[in-house]
Design a protein around this motif. Structure first.
Motif, PDB file in Angstrom:
ATOM      1  N   VAL A  42     -12.681 -13.983  -1.895  1.00  0.00           N
ATOM      2  CA  VAL A  42     -12.136 -12.933  -1.023  1.00  0.00           C
ATOM      3  C   VAL A  42     -10.641 -13.117  -0.829  1.00  0.00           C
ATOM      4  N   VAL A  43     -10.215 -14.338  -0.483  1.00  0.00           N
ATOM      5  CA  VAL A  43      -8.796 -14.551  -0.184  1.00  0.00           C
ATOM      6  C   VAL A  43      -7.935 -14.374  -1.432  1.00  0.00           C
ATOM      7  N   ILE A  44      -8.418 -14.810  -2.594  1.00  0.00           N
ATOM      8  CA  ILE A  44      -7.675 -14.642  -3.841  1.00  0.00           C
ATOM      9  C   ILE A  44      -7.607 -13.174  -4.227  1.00  0.00           C
ATOM     10  N   ARG A  45      -8.742 -12.484  -4.107  1.00  0.00           N
ATOM     11  CA  ARG A  45      -8.795 -11.059  -4.456  1.00  0.00           C
ATOM     12  C   ARG A  45      -7.830 -10.257  -3.592  1.00  0.00           C
ATOM     13  N   LEU A  46      -7.827 -10.508  -2.288  1.00  0.00           N
ATOM     14  CA  LEU A  46      -6.984  -9.739  -1.381  1.00  0.00           C
ATOM     15  C   LEU A  46      -5.501 -10.026  -1.603  1.00  0.00           C
ATOM     16  N   LEU A  47      -5.140 -11.302  -1.737  1.00  0.00           N
ATOM     17  CA  LEU A  47      -3.727 -11.657  -1.893  1.00  0.00           C
ATOM     18  C   LEU A  47      -3.145 -11.102  -3.192  1.00  0.00           C
ATOM     19  N   ILE A  48      -3.830 -11.337  -4.311  1.00  0.00           N
ATOM     20  CA  ILE A  48      -3.308 -10.895  -5.611  1.00  0.00           C
ATOM     21  C   ILE A  48      -3.294  -9.376  -5.709  1.00  0.00           C
ATOM     22  N   SER A  49      -4.399  -8.728  -5.322  1.00  0.00           N
ATOM     23  CA  SER A  49      -4.479  -7.268  -5.409  1.00  0.00           C
ATOM     24  C   SER A  49      -3.465  -6.610  -4.485  1.00  0.00           C
ATOM     25  N   GLY A  50      -3.310  -7.164  -3.281  1.00  0.00           N
ATOM     26  CA  GLY A  50      -2.341  -6.601  -2.343  1.00  0.00           C
ATOM     27  C   GLY A  50      -0.916  -6.665  -2.871  1.00  0.00           C
ATOM     28  N   LEU A  51      -0.541  -7.807  -3.427  1.00  0.00           N
ATOM     29  CA  LEU A  51       0.808  -7.961  -3.982  1.00  0.00           C
ATOM     30  C   LEU A  51       1.056  -7.001  -5.147  1.00  0.00           C
ATOM     31  N   ILE A  52       0.067  -6.875  -6.031  1.00  0.00           N
ATOM     32  CA  ILE A  52       0.234  -5.997  -7.196  1.00  0.00           C
ATOM     33  C   ILE A  52       0.329  -4.533  -6.767  1.00  0.00           C
ATOM     34  N   LEU A  53      -0.499  -4.121  -5.795  1.00  0.00           N
ATOM     35  CA  LEU A  53      -0.457  -2.737  -5.321  1.00  0.00           C
ATOM     36  C   LEU A  53       0.889  -2.406  -4.668  1.00  0.00           C
ATOM     37  N   LEU A  54       1.410  -3.325  -3.873  1.00  0.00           N
ATOM     38  CA  LEU A  54       2.704  -3.092  -3.232  1.00  0.00           C
ATOM     39  C   LEU A  54       3.820  -3.060  -4.272  1.00  0.00           C
ATOM     40  N   LEU A  55       3.738  -3.910  -5.283  1.00  0.00           N
ATOM     41  CA  LEU A  55       4.721  -3.897  -6.359  1.00  0.00           C
ATOM     42  C   LEU A  55       4.650  -2.578  -7.132  1.00  0.00           C
ATOM     43  N   TYR A  56       3.437  -2.114  -7.385  1.00  0.00           N
ATOM     44  CA  TYR A  56       3.238  -0.834  -8.076  1.00  0.00           C
ATOM     45  C   TYR A  56       3.835   0.306  -7.262  1.00  0.00           C
ATOM     46  N   ASP A  57       3.581   0.296  -5.949  1.00  0.00           N
ATOM     47  CA  ASP A  57       4.099   1.354  -5.084  1.00  0.00           C
ATOM     48  C   ASP A  57       5.622   1.342  -5.059  1.00  0.00           C
ATOM     49  N   ILE A  59       7.682   0.163  -7.479  1.00  0.00           N
ATOM     50  CA  ILE A  59       8.205   0.579  -8.788  1.00  0.00           C
ATOM     51  C   ILE A  59       8.026   2.074  -8.996  1.00  0.00           C
ATOM     52  N   LYS A  60       6.874   2.596  -8.604  1.00  0.00           N
ATOM     53  CA  LYS A  60       6.568   4.005  -8.845  1.00  0.00           C
ATOM     54  C   LYS A  60       7.425   4.935  -7.999  1.00  0.00           C
ATOM     55  N   ASP A  61       7.526   4.648  -6.704  1.00  0.00           N
ATOM     56  CA  ASP A  61       8.206   5.565  -5.787  1.00  0.00           C
ATOM     57  C   ASP A  61       9.610   5.124  -5.409  1.00  0.00           C
ATOM     58  N   LYS A  62       9.988   3.896  -5.837  1.00  0.00           N
ATOM     59  CA  LYS A  62      11.316   3.359  -5.496  1.00  0.00           C
ATOM     60  C   LYS A  62      11.583   3.438  -3.993  1.00  0.00           C
ATOM     61  N   THR A 189      -1.816   3.902  -1.600  1.00  0.00           N
ATOM     62  CA  THR A 189      -1.452   2.633  -2.240  1.00  0.00           C
ATOM     63  C   THR A 189      -0.686   1.724  -1.287  1.00  0.00           C
ATOM     64  N   LEU A 190       0.200   2.303  -0.480  1.00  0.00           N
ATOM     65  CA  LEU A 190       0.969   1.490   0.468  1.00  0.00           C
ATOM     66  C   LEU A 190       0.062   0.930   1.558  1.00  0.00           C
ATOM     67  N   VAL A 191      -0.800   1.765   2.119  1.00  0.00           N
ATOM     68  CA  VAL A 191      -1.693   1.329   3.197  1.00  0.00           C
ATOM     69  C   VAL A 191      -2.695   0.288   2.692  1.00  0.00           C
ATOM     70  N   VAL A 192      -3.331   0.563   1.559  1.00  0.00           N
ATOM     71  CA  VAL A 192      -4.324  -0.362   1.026  1.00  0.00           C
ATOM     72  C   VAL A 192      -3.654  -1.649   0.536  1.00  0.00           C
ATOM     73  N   GLY A 193      -2.470  -1.523  -0.063  1.00  0.00           N
ATOM     74  CA  GLY A 193      -1.739  -2.703  -0.517  1.00  0.00           C
ATOM     75  C   GLY A 193      -1.435  -3.647   0.631  1.00  0.00           C
ATOM     76  N   TRP A 194      -0.887  -3.091   1.720  1.00  0.00           N
ATOM     77  CA  TRP A 194      -0.604  -3.914   2.891  1.00  0.00           C
ATOM     78  C   TRP A 194      -1.897  -4.398   3.553  1.00  0.00           C
ATOM     79  N   GLY A 195      -2.918  -3.534   3.545  1.00  0.00           N
ATOM     80  CA  GLY A 195      -4.194  -3.933   4.123  1.00  0.00           C
ATOM     81  C   GLY A 195      -4.761  -5.153   3.430  1.00  0.00           C
ATOM     82  N   MET A 196      -4.700  -5.154   2.096  1.00  0.00           N
ATOM     83  CA  MET A 196      -5.191  -6.301   1.334  1.00  0.00           C
ATOM     84  C   MET A 196      -4.342  -7.542   1.580  1.00  0.00           C
ATOM     85  N   LEU A 197      -3.028  -7.379   1.542  1.00  0.00           N
ATOM     86  CA  LEU A 197      -2.149  -8.542   1.697  1.00  0.00           C
ATOM     87  C   LEU A 197      -2.263  -9.146   3.093  1.00  0.00           C
TER      88      LEU A 197
END
Length: 300
Positions: A42-57, A59-62, A189-197
Motif C-alpha cells: 500500500v505505502v509503495i503503491r501510493l507514494l510511487i503512483s502519487g509522485l508519477i501522477l503529479l509529475l504527469y499533471d 508536464i501536461k498542464d505546465k 489527476t491533481l486531486v488523486v495524485g495528491w491524495g495518493m502521495l
C-alpha cells in the motif's frame, strides 16, 4: 466518427477495469505466495503512483501542482480525502485480499453503490424508490451467497476477510462522495495524485517503505511493477480517458468487468474455489450496480 469515439471509450473503461481486477489477483499472489505485507504494498503503491501522477499533471498542464494547497478549506478536504478515502480504500481492499482472496474482496467492495444510495436517501430524507429497494435487496442476497455459499448456518470466508471487505465498501463510498467539489475545481489527476502521495506519506509513519518482508523473485518484482504501473496508473488513465467519450453512468456499469476479471483470474491462476453460490452472488451485485446506475442516470 461518433461511433468510433464511443467504441474507444468503451474499450478504455473495460481495459482499465480489467487491469484493476487483475492487479487485485496479483496482489493476492504477492501476499499469499510471496509473503508480502499489505502495508508495504500500500505505502509503495501510493507514494510511487502519487509522485508519477503529479509529475504527469505538471508536464501536461505546465501548472503549479501546489496551487491546491492555497485554500485552507480545500487543504482540509484534501487531507480527509487522502487519509480516509484514498489510504482507507487502498488498505482495506488489500487487507481483504490478504485474509480472503481477490475475487471476494473486489465483489464486496462493489457494495459501495448500495451504501452511497442508502446514505443519499437518509441525507435527502427521501424514501428509496422501488428500483433502489430491489438493488439493495439484490446486494444483500449477493453478499449472502458470497460469504455463506448458500448455507445460512456457516460463513465460508474468514471474519477478517468479511470485516475488511465491508470496510472497503464503506471506504470506497467515502472515496466517491467526499472529493466531489475538489474534483470539479482542481481536476482528477491533481486531486488523486495528491491524495495518493499524502496518503502514502501519512501511512509511512505507521509502516515505513523500507520495512519490507517477503520473498523477492522475478515474478514478485513483475507483480509489484504491475500493481503500481498497470493496476494503478494505466488503469486510472484509461478510466479517466473513457469519460471523454461515454457517459459516467456507462463507465460505472462497464467497470463491473473488474470483479469478473478478478474472479476469473483467481480461479484460473491461483485455483481459488469459486462455485455456483459465488457466481450467483457476483451476478446479484453486478445487477445491483446496473440498476443503481440507471437510477442515477434518470436523476441527472
Amino acid at each position: 466518427m461518433k461511433f468510433q469515439r464511443r467504441i474507444k471509450g468503451i474499450m478504455l473503461v473495460i481495459i482499465g477495469a480489467m487491469l484493476w481486477g487483475i492487479s487485485g489477483t496479483v496482489a493476492q499472489y504477492l501476499f499469499q505466495k510471496k509473503d508480502f505485507s499489505p502495508e508495504w504494498l500500500v505505502v509503495i503503491r501510493l507514494l510511487i503512483s502519487g509522485l508519477i501522477l503529479l509529475l504527469y499533471d505538471f508536464i501536461k498542464d505546465k501548472q503549479n501542482v501546489w496551487k491546491i494547497w492555497s485554500s485552507k478549506r480545500d487543504s482540509l478536504s484534501l487531507i480527509f480525502f487522502s487519509v480516509l478515502g484514498m489510504l482507507g480504500v487502498q488498505y482495506t481492499y488489500f487487507a481483504a485480499i490478504k485474509y480472503g482472496n481477490a475475487a471476494t474482496a473486489t465483489i464486496l467492495q462493489y457494495l459501495s453503490p448500495v451504501i452511497i444510495a442508502c446514505y443519499l436517501a437518509i441525507r435527502r430524507k427521501k424514501i428509496p424508490n422501488s428500483q433502489e429497494i430491489i438493488a439493495v435487496g439484490l446486494a444483500m442476497l449477493g453478499t449472502f451467497f458470497i460469504i455463506t455459499k448458500g448455507n445460512i448456518h456457516s460463513i465460508s470466508i474468514s471474519k477478517l476477510a468479511l470485516f475488511w471487505g465491508i470496510s472497503s465498501a464503506f471506504a470506497a463510498a467515502f472515496y466517491t462522495l467526499q472529493p466531489h467539489s475538489l474534483l470539479n475545481k482542481w481536476g482528477s489527476t491533481l486531486v488523486v495524485g495528491w491524495g495518493m502521495l499524502v496518503g502514502g506519506v501519512t501511512f509511512s509513519f505507521i509502516h515505513q517503505p523500507w520495512n519490507f518482508t517477503g520473498q523477492w523473485s522475478n515474478t514478485s518484482i513483475f507483480g509489484v511493477i504491475f500493481v503500481v504501473l498497470f493496476g494503478t496508473l494505466i488503469a486510472f488513465y484509461c478510466y479517466l480517458e473513457s469519460l471523454k467519450y461515454i457517459q459516467p453512468t456507462e463507465t460505472s456499469v462497464l467497470s463491473s468487468v473488474e470483479p469478473l476479471s478478478a474472479a476469473f483470474l483467481s480461479v484460473l491462476w491461483l485455483h481459488i474455489p469459486f462455485g455456483m453460490p459465488e457466481c450467483l452472488g457476483t451476478v446479484c451485485i453486478i445487477v445491483t450496480i446496473i440498476i443503481l446506475s440507471r437510477v442515477k442516470n434518470k436523476k441527472l
